[in-house]
Scaffold this active site. Structure first.
Site, PDB file in Angstrom:
ATOM      1  N   ASP A 149      29.183  -9.791   4.798  1.00 51.91           N
ATOM      2  CA  ASP A 149      28.883 -10.734   5.885  1.00 51.91           C
ATOM      3  C   ASP A 149      27.613 -10.352   6.638  1.00 51.91           C
ATOM      4  O   ASP A 149      27.403 -10.786   7.766  1.00 51.91           O
ATOM      5  CB  ASP A 149      30.069 -10.840   6.845  1.00 51.91           C
TER       6      ASP A 149
ATOM      7  N   HIS B 144       4.126  -1.697  -9.629  1.00 50.84           N
ATOM      8  CA  HIS B 144       5.044  -2.115  -8.562  1.00 50.84           C
ATOM      9  C   HIS B 144       6.109  -1.049  -8.310  1.00 50.84           C
ATOM     10  O   HIS B 144       7.304  -1.344  -8.197  1.00 50.84           O
ATOM     11  CB  HIS B 144       5.695  -3.468  -8.900  1.00 50.84           C
TER      12      HIS B 144
ATOM     13  N   ASP C 181       0.287   1.537  -1.311  1.00 52.79           N
ATOM     14  CA  ASP C 181      -0.029   0.109  -1.184  1.00 52.79           C
ATOM     15  C   ASP C 181       0.963  -0.439  -0.169  1.00 52.79           C
ATOM     16  O   ASP C 181       2.154  -0.577  -0.466  1.00 52.79           O
ATOM     17  CB  ASP C 181       0.114  -0.564  -2.552  1.00 52.79           C
TER      18      ASP C 181
ATOM     19  N   ASP D 200      -2.576  -6.086   3.514  1.00 57.02           N
ATOM     20  CA  ASP D 200      -2.322  -5.615   2.141  1.00 57.02           C
ATOM     21  C   ASP D 200      -3.384  -4.580   1.778  1.00 57.02           C
ATOM     22  O   ASP D 200      -4.439  -4.931   1.241  1.00 57.02           O
ATOM     23  CB  ASP D 200      -2.356  -6.817   1.182  1.00 57.02           C
TER      24      ASP D 200
ATOM     25  N   HIS E 261      -4.704  -5.372 -14.196  1.00 54.66           N
ATOM     26  CA  HIS E 261      -4.453  -6.459 -13.245  1.00 54.66           C
ATOM     27  C   HIS E 261      -5.772  -7.089 -12.820  1.00 54.66           C
ATOM     28  O   HIS E 261      -6.845  -6.612 -13.175  1.00 54.66           O
ATOM     29  CB  HIS E 261      -3.631  -5.967 -12.043  1.00 54.66           C
TER      30      HIS E 261
ATOM     31  N   HIS F  38      -6.618 -11.495  -4.884  1.00 59.78           N
ATOM     32  CA  HIS F  38      -5.730 -12.642  -4.661  1.00 59.78           C
ATOM     33  C   HIS F  38      -5.952 -13.126  -3.240  1.00 59.78           C
ATOM     34  O   HIS F  38      -6.449 -12.378  -2.392  1.00 59.78           O
ATOM     35  CB  HIS F  38      -4.252 -12.284  -4.922  1.00 59.78           C
TER      36      HIS F  38
ATOM     37  N   HIS G 125       0.639 -12.663  -1.600  1.00 62.06           N
ATOM     38  CA  HIS G 125      -0.097 -13.342  -2.676  1.00 62.06           C
ATOM     39  C   HIS G 125      -0.128 -14.798  -2.233  1.00 62.06           C
ATOM     40  O   HIS G 125       0.758 -15.582  -2.556  1.00 62.06           O
ATOM     41  CB  HIS G 125       0.610 -13.178  -4.018  1.00 62.06           C
TER      42      HIS G 125
ATOM     43  N   GLU H 114      -9.207  -5.272  -5.002  1.00 67.43           N
ATOM     44  CA  GLU H 114      -8.352  -4.141  -5.307  1.00 67.43           C
ATOM     45  C   GLU H 114      -8.441  -3.645  -6.744  1.00 67.43           C
ATOM     46  O   GLU H 114      -7.459  -3.679  -7.494  1.00 67.43           O
ATOM     47  CB  GLU H 114      -6.895  -4.476  -4.967  1.00 67.43           C
TER      48      GLU H 114
ATOM     49  N   TYR I  80      -5.712   3.430 -14.129  1.00 68.80           N
ATOM     50  CA  TYR I  80      -4.395   4.050 -14.321  1.00 68.80           C
ATOM     51  C   TYR I  80      -4.431   4.728 -15.687  1.00 68.80           C
ATOM     52  O   TYR I  80      -4.529   4.042 -16.713  1.00 68.80           O
ATOM     53  CB  TYR I  80      -3.300   2.973 -14.259  1.00 68.80           C
TER      54      TYR I  80
ATOM     55  N   ARG J 241      -6.035   3.135  -6.907  1.00 67.36           N
ATOM     56  CA  ARG J 241      -6.395   1.757  -6.516  1.00 67.36           C
ATOM     57  C   ARG J 241      -6.934   1.826  -5.095  1.00 67.36           C
ATOM     58  O   ARG J 241      -6.454   2.636  -4.284  1.00 67.36           O
ATOM     59  CB  ARG J 241      -5.169   0.835  -6.600  1.00 67.36           C
TER      60      ARG J 241
ATOM     61  N   GLU K  84      -7.858  -0.927  -2.041  1.00 63.54           N
ATOM     62  CA  GLU K  84      -7.680  -2.359  -1.729  1.00 63.54           C
ATOM     63  C   GLU K  84      -8.053  -2.641  -0.275  1.00 63.54           C
ATOM     64  O   GLU K  84      -7.507  -2.017   0.640  1.00 63.54           O
ATOM     65  CB  GLU K  84      -6.219  -2.758  -1.963  1.00 63.54           C
TER      66      GLU K  84
HETATM   67  N1  GLY Z   1       0.694  -5.323  -2.628  1.00 58.34           N
HETATM   68  C1  GLY Z   1       0.624  -6.261  -3.645  1.00 58.34           C
HETATM   69  C2  GLY Z   1      -0.746  -6.426  -4.120  1.00 58.34           C
HETATM   70  O1  GLY Z   1      -1.591  -5.609  -3.819  1.00 58.34           O
HETATM   71  O2  GLY Z   1      -1.081  -7.379  -4.745  1.00 58.34           O
HETATM   72 MN    MN Z   2      -3.001  -7.060  -3.053  1.00 54.98          MN
HETATM   73 MN    MN Z   3      -1.508  -4.311  -2.226  1.00 53.90          MN
END
Ligand code: GLY
Ligand code: MN
Ligand code: MN
Length: 451
Positions: free
Chosen positions: A52, A255, A272, A283, A362, A366, A373, A397, A401, A418, A420
């Site tokens: 609940d 992820h 991240d 982000d 990737h 975005h 996103h 970003e 890797y 990375r 970003e």
């Molecule tokens: N944190 C998700 C991305 O960087 O796209």
């Molecule tokens: Mn991002």
């Molecule tokens: Mn990110």
């Protein structure tokens, strides 16, 4: 004796988006619709977390964009040209018992007074009133991906069919409203940019805090705790998405959200993480050595990513495209990988045969806004990437890797990097919203040395 704890300074808050701006958005949307159409847009409901207990409520971004209402179980109906009012909201009923448990509700009067909606009704009246509102409207616009919205449309069709006997025009069909709203959301107003700037500032402070605290002996979840403490301390609702703290080879899992491992004492840690403030997302990704000093191999790879990232940010200006920016990043990363001996041969050949994708799989950017996103198309049509326009907000970003494979020198094994930032396109070029977190090696090492 306990010493006084030095509390962080609360960042100055931006103004909320005005009721007038929400009205302008509804008017702008209705201005794109044929006469005798109607929009039906449900807000989000509560979702069960366990038994609940519910998850913390998070409003649907499209509904929020058009209303600013944060209550669950609301429904927006837009009726262009309706004399009694073009915007109607159905909302939770005032209910003293429920309000004693879960808090104050706006009620119909609150929706009108506080949110500038023309007319509001409580949900107990919804079925009857909604049929009246929809009867005689010929085109129904709704989010087609929403089962609730489609259910409402089907009921409306039945009502419209009954109305035919009374000479009302027939419902001719329903269409997806989402692309129209998403195109509007792609171009941020000054008030939205102020909120994104604030989400970015909170996120930046949290990353600085994590860098400052990092040391061997801690675990990934303890850096997550530092970040999320800072988010909430600064008045954010929490993370805009699941915080990623990946130490050592965990940084190569794009992820990775378990955040359960001890920090690798000689390794890097990739964070991240971004705050959500008034539903707008930050982000940010930063990658730094757990113990505060880059090794030679880490430094070499980091510089490749940093150079690609800085060149990509520099390229952001009206007219540029994300496709071109991504191609530039791929070229810079591929050239760097060849220089370090991780790829061989000619840059163009390694791009053409996709071998760079072993290390960078990737895309570079975005859109960023109410959703991390964020919505909005990336192409004008299948062949044409859309040119950047002032008011768009995006991430940059790039990353590398490196797998722990036999053909790769051990010294690079499991390094994931990375970097970003969040960037607004301006008339003169761009503004980086997240410049307040170090990304140069010397700056990171200096910040981390100050324990
Ligand atoms: N944190 C998700 C991305 O960087 O796209
Ligand atoms: Mn991002
Ligand atoms: Mn990110």
């Amino acid at each position: 004796m306990l010493s006084a704890l030095a509390l962080p300074t609360l960042l100055p808050r931006p103004s909320a988006i005005s009721v007038a701006e929400y009205r302008q958005r509804r008017d702008a949307l209705m201005g794109q619709l044929p006469t005798n159409s109607v929009v039906v847009l449900p807000g989000a409901g509560l979702m069960t977390r366990s038994r609940d207990s519910d998850f913390a409520f998070r409003q649907n971004s499209d509904f929020y964009y058009l209303t600013g209402i944060k209550e669950p179980d609301a429904l927006l109906v837009l009726l262009p040209g309706r004399a009694e009012g073009e915007s109607v909201v159905f909302c939770l009923d005032r209910d003293p018992t429920m309000e004693a448990w879960t808090g104050r509700r706006l009620g119909a009067a609150g929706v009108v007074v506080e949110h500038g909606i023309d007319q509001a009704f409580e949900n107990t009246e919804r079925d009857e009133r909604l049929s009246e509102l929809l009867a005689g409207r010929e085109l129904l616009y709704l989010p087609l991906h929403s089962a609730e919205a489609v259910g409402i449309a089907e009921d409306a069709l039945h009502v419209a069919q009954a109305g035919l006997r009374h000479g009302r025009p027939p419902l001719k069909g329903w269409l997806d409203i989402s692309p129209l709203i998403h195109e509007m959301r792609l171009f941020k107003s000054d008030a939205e940019i102020a909120l994104l700037r604030h989400a970015a500032a909170i996120s930046a402070g949290a990353h600085r805090r994590a860098m400052h605290v990092s040391r061997p002996g801690l675990s990934e979840f303890q850096l997550q705790a530092e970040l999320e403490h800072e988010f909430v301390w600064q008045g954010a609702s929490g993370p805009a998405y699941s915080t990623i703290v990946g130490s050592g080879a965990n940084a190569c899992v794009l992820h990775y959200i378990e955040n359960s491992a001890p920090l690798c004492k000689d390794g890097l840690v990739l964070i991240d993480a971004g705050a959500e403030f008034e539903l707008y997302a930050g982000d940010i990704t930063r990658t730094f050595p757990v113990a505060g000093r880059f090794s030679d191999a880490q430094r070499a790879l980091y510089q490749v990513v940093l150079k690609a990232q800085e060149r990509a940010v520099d390229a952001i200006k009206p007219g540029a495209t994300l496709a071109d920016i991504h191609q530039g990043v791929v070229r810079d990363l591929t050239a760097g990988l060849i220089e370090l001996g991780l790829l061989e041969g000619d840059v163009q050949a390694r791009i053409d045969d996709d071998s760079y994708r072993r290390f960078y799989l990737h895309s570079t950017s975005h859109w960023l806004g109410l959703d991390v996103h964020d919505v909005g198309t990336y192409r004008l049509d299948e062949k044409t990437p859309r040119p950047l326009v002032p008011g768009m907000v995006l991430t940059v970003e790039p990353g590398l890797y490196i797998p722990c494979d036999d053909d790769i020198p051990d010294t690079y094994h499991g390094i994931g990097i990375r970097i970003e930032d969040n960037v607004v396109v301006t008339h003169g070029g761009h503004e980086v919203l997240t410049a307040d977190v170090p990304k140069q090696i010397a700056e990171i090492e200096t910040l981390m040395a100050k324990k």
